[in-house]
Scaffold this motif. Sequence first.
Motif, PDB file in Angstrom:
ATOM      1  N   SER A 241      11.423 -16.723   3.730  1.00 26.67           N
ATOM      2  CA  SER A 241      10.048 -17.071   3.329  1.00 26.67           C
ATOM      3  C   SER A 241       9.322 -16.017   3.093  1.00 26.67           C
ATOM      4  O   SER A 241       9.362 -15.065   4.056  1.00 26.67           O
ATOM      5  N   TRP A 242       9.018 -16.494   1.642  1.00 29.99           N
ATOM      6  CA  TRP A 242       7.840 -14.940   1.133  1.00 29.99           C
ATOM      7  C   TRP A 242       6.866 -14.854   1.377  1.00 29.99           C
ATOM      8  O   TRP A 242       6.136 -16.074   1.162  1.00 29.99           O
ATOM      9  N   ILE A 243       5.945 -14.332   2.916  1.00 29.14           N
ATOM     10  CA  ILE A 243       4.377 -14.272   2.742  1.00 29.14           C
ATOM     11  C   ILE A 243       3.380 -13.464   1.978  1.00 29.14           C
ATOM     12  O   ILE A 243       3.996 -12.344   2.494  1.00 29.14           O
ATOM     13  N   GLU A 244       2.967 -14.340   1.402  1.00 29.83           N
ATOM     14  CA  GLU A 244       2.003 -13.395   0.456  1.00 29.83           C
ATOM     15  C   GLU A 244       0.243 -13.645   0.868  1.00 29.83           C
ATOM     16  O   GLU A 244      -0.521 -13.565   0.321  1.00 29.83           O
ATOM     17  N   MET A 245       0.673 -12.820   2.459  1.00 29.07           N
ATOM     18  CA  MET A 245      -0.547 -12.794   3.434  1.00 29.07           C
ATOM     19  C   MET A 245      -1.283 -11.189   3.053  1.00 29.07           C
ATOM     20  O   MET A 245      -2.666 -11.715   3.617  1.00 29.07           O
ATOM     21  N   ASP A 246      -0.875 -10.671   2.591  1.00 26.18           N
ATOM     22  CA  ASP A 246      -1.645  -9.662   2.028  1.00 26.18           C
ATOM     23  C   ASP A 246      -1.449  -8.576   0.784  1.00 26.18           C
ATOM     24  O   ASP A 246      -1.367  -7.854   0.197  1.00 26.18           O
ATOM     25  N   MET A 247      -1.360  -9.627  -0.105  1.00 29.06           N
ATOM     26  CA  MET A 247      -1.709 -10.053  -1.842  1.00 29.06           C
ATOM     27  C   MET A 247      -2.972  -8.632  -2.094  1.00 29.06           C
ATOM     28  O   MET A 247      -4.247  -8.967  -1.012  1.00 29.06           O
ATOM     29  N   ASP A 248      -2.873  -7.470  -3.031  1.00 30.44           N
ATOM     30  CA  ASP A 248      -4.220  -7.064  -2.893  1.00 30.44           C
ATOM     31  C   ASP A 248      -4.328  -7.151  -5.056  1.00 30.44           C
ATOM     32  O   ASP A 248      -3.412  -7.255  -5.051  1.00 30.44           O
ATOM     33  N   ASP A 249      -5.631  -7.240  -5.134  1.00 34.32           N
ATOM     34  CA  ASP A 249      -5.097  -7.704  -6.246  1.00 34.32           C
ATOM     35  C   ASP A 249      -5.519  -5.848  -7.036  1.00 34.32           C
ATOM     36  O   ASP A 249      -4.973  -6.150  -8.546  1.00 34.32           O
ATOM     37  N   GLU A 250      -5.942  -5.227  -6.563  1.00 38.42           N
ATOM     38  CA  GLU A 250      -5.043  -4.067  -7.446  1.00 38.42           C
ATOM     39  C   GLU A 250      -3.554  -3.931  -7.511  1.00 38.42           C
ATOM     40  O   GLU A 250      -3.390  -3.126  -8.218  1.00 38.42           O
ATOM     41  N   ALA A 251      -3.058  -4.030  -6.478  1.00 38.91           N
ATOM     42  CA  ALA A 251      -1.296  -4.209  -6.813  1.00 38.91           C
ATOM     43  C   ALA A 251      -1.356  -5.676  -7.997  1.00 38.91           C
ATOM     44  O   ALA A 251      -0.477  -4.972  -8.632  1.00 38.91           O
ATOM     45  N   ARG A 252      -1.743  -6.368  -7.797  1.00 37.67           N
ATOM     46  CA  ARG A 252      -1.682  -7.109  -9.313  1.00 37.67           C
ATOM     47  C   ARG A 252      -1.986  -6.825 -10.013  1.00 37.67           C
ATOM     48  O   ARG A 252      -1.191  -6.534 -10.746  1.00 37.67           O
ATOM     49  N   VAL A 253      -3.065  -6.071 -10.664  1.00 33.53           N
ATOM     50  CA  VAL A 253      -3.492  -5.555 -11.713  1.00 33.53           C
ATOM     51  C   VAL A 253      -2.077  -4.164 -11.969  1.00 33.53           C
ATOM     52  O   VAL A 253      -1.906  -3.927 -12.754  1.00 33.53           O
TER      53      VAL A 253
END
Length: 473
Positions: free
Chosen positions: A249-261
């Motif tokens: 199970s992949w948990i997106e609990m520490d997603m970063d907007d700059e990482a998305r860019v």
Amino acid sequence: MASKPFTPEETRSIVQSLQKPAVFLNMTADWPALQWTVEHLSSRLTERMRFRIGKRTADSAPLFETDCSYIDATLKEFLCWTAKDGESNVGPFSAYHNKEFWAYADYKYIAQLFQDKPAMFKDVVWSDFGFPGRDGRDSTLWIGTQGANTPCHLDSYGCNLVFQVQGRKRWHLFPPDDTSCLYPTRIPYEESSVFSQVSVVHPDQKKFPAFRRAQVHTVTLKPGQVLFVPRHWWHYVESLDPVTISVNSWIEMDMDDEARVGEALTKTIVCALKSAPSLNNDDQWLNPTEDGVSSHDENMQYLNLAIKACMDKKRDNTEGSSLHSEQPRVGSGKRDYSGQIKTSVSDQSPSFVIPFGPHLIPVICEVHLAHKPRCTCLKDTSCCRHNDFLLCQSRPQSQDKPDKDEPRGENEYCQSLGQHAYQETGSAGTSDGPAGGAGVYISTNDLLECMVHPDVITLVTRLLMCRQRELNS
């Protein structure tokens, strides 16, 4: 049934505080998915699924998914093939001798596999780990034979919880600080993964000299145990038993907007360069897990949307802090995809101590064993083991500091890249390279290795953000 060692709230706090891999024990004894043997699943899953096929070799180069063969078969055929002693004449597996090849049904989304059997979603109880409503629908199924493996890579987003169901899997994990020692590459390209050029089990030390300083953490995961893999930890996984099954199970609990860019920028660059016709652009660069090549316009649209989302969030946070400068704004901070506030490590109480012990085992660095460090176990023994996991956490300081004259990993990475480019041509010039001169030929992939280097992507991301702020000011 005895109570679990940690409540869901306690487990979530632990997961949000862990900075290194760890194994949870005694948390899944009542999970129905623990009965998901291949025999059981073969009676429930009758449709064909795709298997990745690889040869059982000890190569000094990683076997990427683009280099594997693929077949479609049922689990019943897979089970029959694994049971044959020295035979291979089993339907789609007929071309592959089971003593020479391994098979892996990986990345199988449980939501799709059991879409007509939704009751089975409840067999996986991630709510016990503090994630209400998360179950099999939010998981992937991995079924493989002995030798089946996943190339060493890191996941760009989030962290992973891995539930071992059947058989044993050996995990080799490396911290984010070892990235330069692992010679990262985006070819083959997968949107959320960065691969290592090193075969971490059989490394070519001459070609990848910096790898000798990599701090490998190893653990053998057994049925019923759950491994937590923090964000950006590299991992190579190999199956040890005739049949293995795990649920991730992949948990997106520490997603970063700059990482998305950064990921949107990387995809735009890779697709633009690799889609361009070229004499040296004929490799299988797109990972089979990707649906296809997006057009440049689509990638640019995605990049613009990612930047806009990041800018909007920064503006909202700035406006909120200025309007309520005297009081912390309730509900401020980063949110996950469901809109829930994400708790960072710094949000935890200063007195919070991760409860390592018989129910939670840290995954240690192998160098601990080699140098026989002072043991800091919870048990009063000189060097103790619980469930085959060594409870030691110290490491000699001398291992953290390289010798004064020892070259750094980044320099060795650059030197290796240049040497690789030269060795590919085998001479001071080729028909499709520069005529004469320095004897160095830069291929498209060599250019990509530099352009999508994490440091370069971070810099360009910030330049783009600064430019947008100036234009909108």
